[in-house]
Design an enzyme around this catalytic site. Structure first.
Site, PDB file in Angstrom:
ATOM      1  N   LYS A  13       1.554  -0.138   8.233  1.00  0.00           N
ATOM      2  CA  LYS A  13       0.970  -1.164   9.054  1.00  0.00           C
ATOM      3  C   LYS A  13       1.174   0.674  10.223  1.00  0.00           C
ATOM      4  O   LYS A  13       0.373   0.712  11.241  1.00  0.00           O
ATOM      5  CB  LYS A  13       2.458  -2.163   9.572  1.00  0.00           C
ATOM      6  N   ARG A  88       8.881 -10.618  14.271  1.00  0.00           N
ATOM      7  CA  ARG A  88       8.731 -10.401  13.067  1.00  0.00           C
ATOM      8  C   ARG A  88       9.941 -11.891  12.513  1.00  0.00           C
ATOM      9  O   ARG A  88      10.055 -11.908  11.251  1.00  0.00           O
ATOM     10  CB  ARG A  88      10.427  -9.494  12.937  1.00  0.00           C
ATOM     11  N   ARG A 127       8.888   8.175   1.851  1.00  0.00           N
ATOM     12  CA  ARG A 127       7.832   8.753   3.048  1.00  0.00           C
ATOM     13  C   ARG A 127       9.042   9.367   4.088  1.00  0.00           C
ATOM     14  O   ARG A 127      10.282   9.849   3.520  1.00  0.00           O
ATOM     15  CB  ARG A 127       8.425   7.377   4.201  1.00  0.00           C
ATOM     16  N   ARG A 160      13.886   8.696   6.761  1.00  0.00           N
ATOM     17  CA  ARG A 160      14.425   7.670   7.554  1.00  0.00           C
ATOM     18  C   ARG A 160      15.567   6.610   7.147  1.00  0.00           C
ATOM     19  O   ARG A 160      15.474   6.206   5.353  1.00  0.00           O
ATOM     20  CB  ARG A 160      13.340   5.948   7.930  1.00  0.00           C
ATOM     21  N   ARG A 171      16.114  -4.857   3.643  1.00  0.00           N
ATOM     22  CA  ARG A 171      14.180  -5.714   4.776  1.00  0.00           C
ATOM     23  C   ARG A 171      13.369  -6.501   3.855  1.00  0.00           C
ATOM     24  O   ARG A 171      12.851  -6.962   4.522  1.00  0.00           O
ATOM     25  CB  ARG A 171      14.040  -3.994   5.257  1.00  0.00           C
TER      26      ARG A 171
HETATM   27  P1  ADP Z   1       4.888   0.313   8.300  1.00  0.00           P
HETATM   28  O1  ADP Z   1       4.528   1.303   8.944  1.00  0.00           O
HETATM   29  O2  ADP Z   1       4.004  -1.024   7.327  1.00  0.00           O
HETATM   30  O3  ADP Z   1       6.021   0.780   7.627  1.00  0.00           O
HETATM   31  P2  ADP Z   1       3.619   3.631   6.907  1.00  0.00           P
HETATM   32  O4  ADP Z   1       2.339   2.995   7.705  1.00  0.00           O
HETATM   33  O5  ADP Z   1       5.147   3.927   7.619  1.00  0.00           O
HETATM   34  O6  ADP Z   1       4.352   1.584   6.361  1.00  0.00           O
HETATM   35  O7  ADP Z   1       3.795   3.390   5.211  1.00  0.00           O
HETATM   36  C1  ADP Z   1       4.504   3.940   4.724  1.00  0.00           C
HETATM   37  C2  ADP Z   1       4.660   5.440   3.653  1.00  0.00           C
HETATM   38  O8  ADP Z   1       2.863   4.492   3.147  1.00  0.00           O
HETATM   39  C3  ADP Z   1       4.123   5.968   4.129  1.00  0.00           C
HETATM   40  O9  ADP Z   1       4.754   7.319   3.524  1.00  0.00           O
HETATM   41  C4  ADP Z   1       2.685   6.547   4.964  1.00  0.00           C
HETATM   42  O10 ADP Z   1       2.534   8.126   4.169  1.00  0.00           O
HETATM   43  C5  ADP Z   1       2.357   5.505   2.907  1.00  0.00           C
HETATM   44  N1  ADP Z   1       1.394   4.611   2.839  1.00  0.00           N
HETATM   45  C6  ADP Z   1       0.657   3.768   3.796  1.00  0.00           C
HETATM   46  N2  ADP Z   1      -0.678   3.568   3.619  1.00  0.00           N
HETATM   47  C7  ADP Z   1      -1.077   4.347   2.163  1.00  0.00           C
HETATM   48  C8  ADP Z   1      -2.061   4.437   1.589  1.00  0.00           C
HETATM   49  N3  ADP Z   1      -2.956   3.214   1.737  1.00  0.00           N
HETATM   50  N4  ADP Z   1      -1.676   4.390   0.085  1.00  0.00           N
HETATM   51  C9  ADP Z   1      -1.204   5.323  -0.433  1.00  0.00           C
HETATM   52  N5  ADP Z   1       0.408   5.402   0.665  1.00  0.00           N
HETATM   53  C10 ADP Z   1       0.649   5.027   1.981  1.00  0.00           C
HETATM   54  P1  AMP Z   2       9.392  -0.661  11.934  1.00  0.00           P
HETATM   55  O1  AMP Z   2       9.737   0.550  12.225  1.00  0.00           O
HETATM   56  O2  AMP Z   2       8.085  -2.018  11.956  1.00  0.00           O
HETATM   57  O3  AMP Z   2       9.775  -0.375  10.468  1.00  0.00           O
HETATM   58  O4  AMP Z   2      10.943  -1.032  11.509  1.00  0.00           O
HETATM   59  C1  AMP Z   2      12.548  -0.774  12.257  1.00  0.00           C
HETATM   60  C2  AMP Z   2      13.388  -1.582  12.163  1.00  0.00           C
HETATM   61  O5  AMP Z   2      13.367  -1.623  13.253  1.00  0.00           O
HETATM   62  C3  AMP Z   2      14.117  -3.206  10.947  1.00  0.00           C
HETATM   63  O6  AMP Z   2      14.045  -2.969   9.824  1.00  0.00           O
HETATM   64  C4  AMP Z   2      14.687  -3.869  12.397  1.00  0.00           C
HETATM   65  O7  AMP Z   2      15.456  -3.388  11.654  1.00  0.00           O
HETATM   66  C5  AMP Z   2      13.877  -3.452  13.479  1.00  0.00           C
HETATM   67  N1  AMP Z   2      12.581  -4.184  14.413  1.00  0.00           N
HETATM   68  C6  AMP Z   2      11.680  -3.293  14.678  1.00  0.00           C
HETATM   69  N2  AMP Z   2      11.401  -4.542  14.978  1.00  0.00           N
HETATM   70  C7  AMP Z   2      11.680  -5.844  14.650  1.00  0.00           C
HETATM   71  C8  AMP Z   2      11.259  -6.624  15.722  1.00  0.00           C
HETATM   72  N3  AMP Z   2      10.446  -7.388  16.076  1.00  0.00           N
HETATM   73  N4  AMP Z   2      12.711  -7.379  15.607  1.00  0.00           N
HETATM   74  C9  AMP Z   2      13.702  -7.352  15.125  1.00  0.00           C
HETATM   75  N5  AMP Z   2      14.016  -5.920  14.662  1.00  0.00           N
HETATM   76  C10 AMP Z   2      12.799  -5.214  14.232  1.00  0.00           C
END
Ligand code: ADP
Ligand code: AMP
Length: 216
Positions: A13, A88, A127, A160, A171
């Site tokens: 995302k 969420r 990541r 993270r 999660r």
């Molecule tokens: P989210 O925001 O949904 O938690 P991220 O955008 O942070 O996900 O992506 C999670 C991990 O996967 C990151 O390390 C990112 O670089 C990697 N990633 C995201 N999209 C792809 C893809 N299409 N192919 C390979 N790796 C990806």
């Molecule tokens: P994210 O960066 O979207 O992966 O979010 C990291 C963490 O922040 C999540 O695992 C939750 O603990 C908290 N968080 C983010 N967005 C929300 C939401 N909409 N509601 C509750 N917790 C959230």
């Protein structure tokens, strides 16, 4: 253009929203980012939220709704925004509907990035995020030019705390029980679309743009 990107943690995302925001001039609203920023700035909200975040639990609905309400009331979020990671829960989705309806507004599209558990685990474990600017990398799929150093700002990359396996598994369970029900919530309104997230960054991006054709 008012859109929501949803999907399990690690679906991509944040990566996709970075490009959408740039190309379409959207205001990015990521609750996860807002919590991390508040923590970095030593704010009470961030310190409180981080207790839940590190364990892989959701932050309280009322606290989360309130930060989004404040953010949506700013001028730059009036007509063009991208929500990432909010809502969420169904309770948050209902609160968001109320906030938008108070502004005579509504969501145009909800895009779910679909990936299976194995891919998620691979993505989460690899990541790495810049401590300074928050830019996201992946050890195998998007490595920085210099190991451990952010290409954008030279900051230090770290994992993270909530990307530790135990927290990731928690999660994922929470996603299944609390966030997945949002699909039915939005599907019944005809604004829900899903996109295959198990493709290259560029392919996922193209699929999202195609899914947004009628709202772009
Ligand atoms: P989210 O925001 O949904 O938690 P991220 O955008 O942070 O996900 O992506 C999670 C991990 O996967 C990151 O390390 C990112 O670089 C990697 N990633 C995201 N999209 C792809 C893809 N299409 N192919 C390979 N790796 C990806
Ligand atoms: P994210 O960066 O979207 O992966 O979010 C990291 C963490 O922040 C999540 O695992 C939750 O603990 C908290 N968080 C983010 N967005 C929300 C939401 N909409 N509601 C509750 N917790 C959230």
């Amino acid at each position: 253009m008012k859109i929501l990107l949803t999907g399990p943690p690690g679906a991509g995302k944040g990566s996709q929203s970075e490009r959408l925001v740039k190309e379409f001039g959207l205001t990015s609203i990521s609750t996860g980012e807002m919590f991390r920023e508040a923590y970095k700035n030593n704010e009470k909200l961030g310190i409180e939220a981080m207790k839940y975040i590190n364990k892989g639990e959701l932050v309280d609905d009322d606290i989360t709704n309130e930060i989004v309400r404040k953010r949506l009331s700013k001028k730059d979020a009036e007509s063009r925004f991208l929500l990432d990671g909010y809502p969420r829960t169904v309770a948050q989705a209902k609160a968001l509907d109320q906030m938008l309806s108070d502004m005579n507004s509504s969501l145009d599209a909800v895009i779910k990035i679909v990936v299976d558990k194995q891919v998620i685990l691979e993505r989460m474990v690899g990541r790495r995020v810049c401590k300074q600017c928050g830019q996201t990398y992946h050890l195998s799929f998007k490595p920085p030019k210099v190991e451990g150093v952010c290409d954008k700002c030279g900051g230090t990359l770290h994992q993270r705390p909530d990307d530790q396996l135990e927290s990731v598994l928690n999660r994922l369970e929470i996603y299944e029980s609390k966030t997945k029900p949002l699909i039915d919530y939005y599907d019944s309104r005809g604004i829900f679309r899903s996109v295959n997230g198990d493709q290259s960054f560029d392919e996922v991006y193209a699929a999202i743009k195609k899914a947004l054709e009628d709202v772009i």
